[in-house]
Design an enzyme around this catalytic site. Structure first.
Site, PDB file in Angstrom:
ATOM      1  N   HIS A  32       0.846  -1.202   0.000  1.00  0.00           N
ATOM      2  CA  HIS A  32       0.000   0.000   0.000  1.00  0.00           C
ATOM      3  C   HIS A  32       0.878   1.248   0.000  1.00  0.00           C
ATOM      4  O   HIS A  32       1.769   1.393   0.828  1.00  0.00           O
ATOM      5  CB  HIS A  32      -0.894  -0.037   1.243  1.00  0.00           C
ATOM      6  N   ASP A  34       0.939   5.287   0.089  1.00  0.00           N
ATOM      7  CA  ASP A  34       0.158   6.463   0.475  1.00  0.00           C
ATOM      8  C   ASP A  34       0.739   7.748  -0.101  1.00  0.00           C
ATOM      9  O   ASP A  34       1.786   8.205   0.357  1.00  0.00           O
ATOM     10  CB  ASP A  34       0.142   6.602   2.004  1.00  0.00           C
ATOM     11  N   MET A  36       0.522  11.707  -0.548  1.00  0.00           N
ATOM     12  CA  MET A  36      -0.086  12.878   0.113  1.00  0.00           C
ATOM     13  C   MET A  36       0.559  14.155  -0.415  1.00  0.00           C
ATOM     14  O   MET A  36       1.770  14.185  -0.635  1.00  0.00           O
ATOM     15  CB  MET A  36       0.170  12.808   1.621  1.00  0.00           C
ATOM     16  N   HIS A  63      -2.838   4.858  -3.017  1.00  0.00           N
ATOM     17  CA  HIS A  63      -3.901   5.574  -2.311  1.00  0.00           C
ATOM     18  C   HIS A  63      -3.616   7.061  -2.464  1.00  0.00           C
ATOM     19  O   HIS A  63      -2.730   7.595  -1.790  1.00  0.00           O
ATOM     20  CB  HIS A  63      -3.890   5.112  -0.843  1.00  0.00           C
ATOM     21  N   MET A  65      -4.131  10.603  -1.780  1.00  0.00           N
ATOM     22  CA  MET A  65      -4.723  11.604  -0.882  1.00  0.00           C
ATOM     23  C   MET A  65      -4.246  12.968  -1.352  1.00  0.00           C
ATOM     24  O   MET A  65      -3.466  13.660  -0.685  1.00  0.00           O
ATOM     25  CB  MET A  65      -4.286  11.314   0.562  1.00  0.00           C
ATOM     26  N   MET A 134     -11.593   4.662   5.246  1.00  0.00           N
ATOM     27  CA  MET A 134     -10.626   5.254   6.174  1.00  0.00           C
ATOM     28  C   MET A 134     -11.144   5.052   7.595  1.00  0.00           C
ATOM     29  O   MET A 134     -12.263   5.455   7.911  1.00  0.00           O
ATOM     30  CB  MET A 134     -10.456   6.755   5.913  1.00  0.00           C
TER      31      MET A 134
HETATM   32  C1  DX5 Z   1      -3.189   7.325   6.572  1.00  0.00           C
HETATM   33  C2  DX5 Z   1      -2.778   6.307   5.548  1.00  0.00           C
HETATM   34  C3  DX5 Z   1      -2.560   4.951   6.062  1.00  0.00           C
HETATM   35  C4  DX5 Z   1      -1.519   4.855   7.150  1.00  0.00           C
HETATM   36  C5  DX5 Z   1      -1.987   3.844   8.142  1.00  0.00           C
HETATM   37  O1  DX5 Z   1      -3.573   8.496   5.957  1.00  0.00           O
HETATM   38  O2  DX5 Z   1      -3.754   6.216   4.529  1.00  0.00           O
HETATM   39  O3  DX5 Z   1      -2.302   4.007   5.042  1.00  0.00           O
HETATM   40  O4  DX5 Z   1      -0.258   4.502   6.685  1.00  0.00           O
HETATM   41  O5  DX5 Z   1      -1.100   3.837   9.193  1.00  0.00           O
HETATM   42  P1  DX5 Z   1      -1.330   3.020  10.530  1.00  0.00           P
HETATM   43  O6  DX5 Z   1      -1.526   1.597  10.149  1.00  0.00           O
HETATM   44  O7  DX5 Z   1      -0.092   3.287  11.286  1.00  0.00           O
HETATM   45  O8  DX5 Z   1      -2.565   3.617  11.173  1.00  0.00           O
HETATM   46 ZN    ZN Z   2      -3.586   4.551   2.903  1.00  0.00          ZN
END
Ligand code: DX5
Ligand code: ZN
Length: 208
Positions: A32, A34, A36, A63, A65, A134
């Site tokens: 996964h 992420d 941002m 993902h 964001m 989420m």
């Molecule tokens: C948060 C991300 C998650 C994050 C989860 O915005 O989308 O993927 O990495 O992290 P943990 O598992 O530490 O809550």
């Molecule tokens: Zn994520």
């Protein structure tokens, strides 16, 4: 449905990203990623150039964001994405955007923040392979799981959605079980896996 584990590399050591991925690859089902931008969420992580450097045989879930996610689809497809997940809150014409993702030859996913209800995505369920719920406010790893999100998972299954339902944020051995019982099948976990002394054991613990 088979339970899958997707380590979120947000909590990995970016200085040795491929070693970090190699340490979980054998026991995981997907990775996964992420992304941002500091606008859609109050944090900046990494983009397609970093993903291009990732070496793994596992499918890569991206993902996004970010604001205006459609500007970057091609970059991520070229960088090796298997699934591109957009936030419903970031897309004015969600249907068109999801069709565009599939048109690029990759799988499409849609995500909703904690304050967004599943009614926002009910009309697009036939256009997605994965719905990402989420279970924390997006932006940071290491936050506490929000149990109030569980009815969204059950609600999606009640609607007849048969695709993948992933949960993201605060996932550990205890909260994974709650999500699986509600109908989720992809456990995304960052800090729980990468901060664990025994990563294999942590991953196995999510398949309960
Ligand atoms: C948060 C991300 C998650 C994050 C989860 O915005 O989308 O993927 O990495 O992290 P943990 O598992 O530490 O809550
Ligand atoms: Zn994520």
């Amino acid at each position: 449905m088979k339970i899958q584990v997707a380590p979120s590399i947000l909590s990995a050591d970016f200085g040795k990203l491929n070693e970090e991925i190699a340490s979980v690859e054998l026991y995981s089902d997907r990775i996964h990623f992420d992304v941002m931008d500091g606008h859609f969420v109050p944090n900046i992580s990494f983009g397609a150039p970093v993903m291009r450097c990732v070496k793994t045989k596992l499918p890569l879930d991206v993902h996004l964001m970010i604001e205006n996610p459609w500007k970057f689809f091609e970059d991520f497809v070229k960088a090796g994405a298997d699934t591109i997940i957009v936030h419903s809150e970031a897309c004015r014409d969600l249907k068109a955007i999801l069709k565009e993702i599939r048109g690029l030859g990759v799988k499409a996913g849609v995500s909703i923040k904690p304050k967004t209800g599943i009614s926002a995505i009910k009309g697009v369920l036939d256009l997605v392979d994965q719905v990402l719920i989420m279970t924390v406010e997006p932006g940071f790893g290491g936050q506490d799981f929000m149990e109030e999100m569980l009815p969204k998972i059950a609600g999606l299954r009640k609607c007849g959605f048969k695709g993948d339902i992933s949960v993201d944020g605060g996932i550990n051995e205890r909260t994974a079980k709650l999500c699986i019982d509600a109908g989720a099948n992809i456990m995304i976990a960052g800090s729980y896996i990468f901060k664990a002394k025994d990563r294999k054991k942590a991953i196995m613990g999510l398949r309960v």
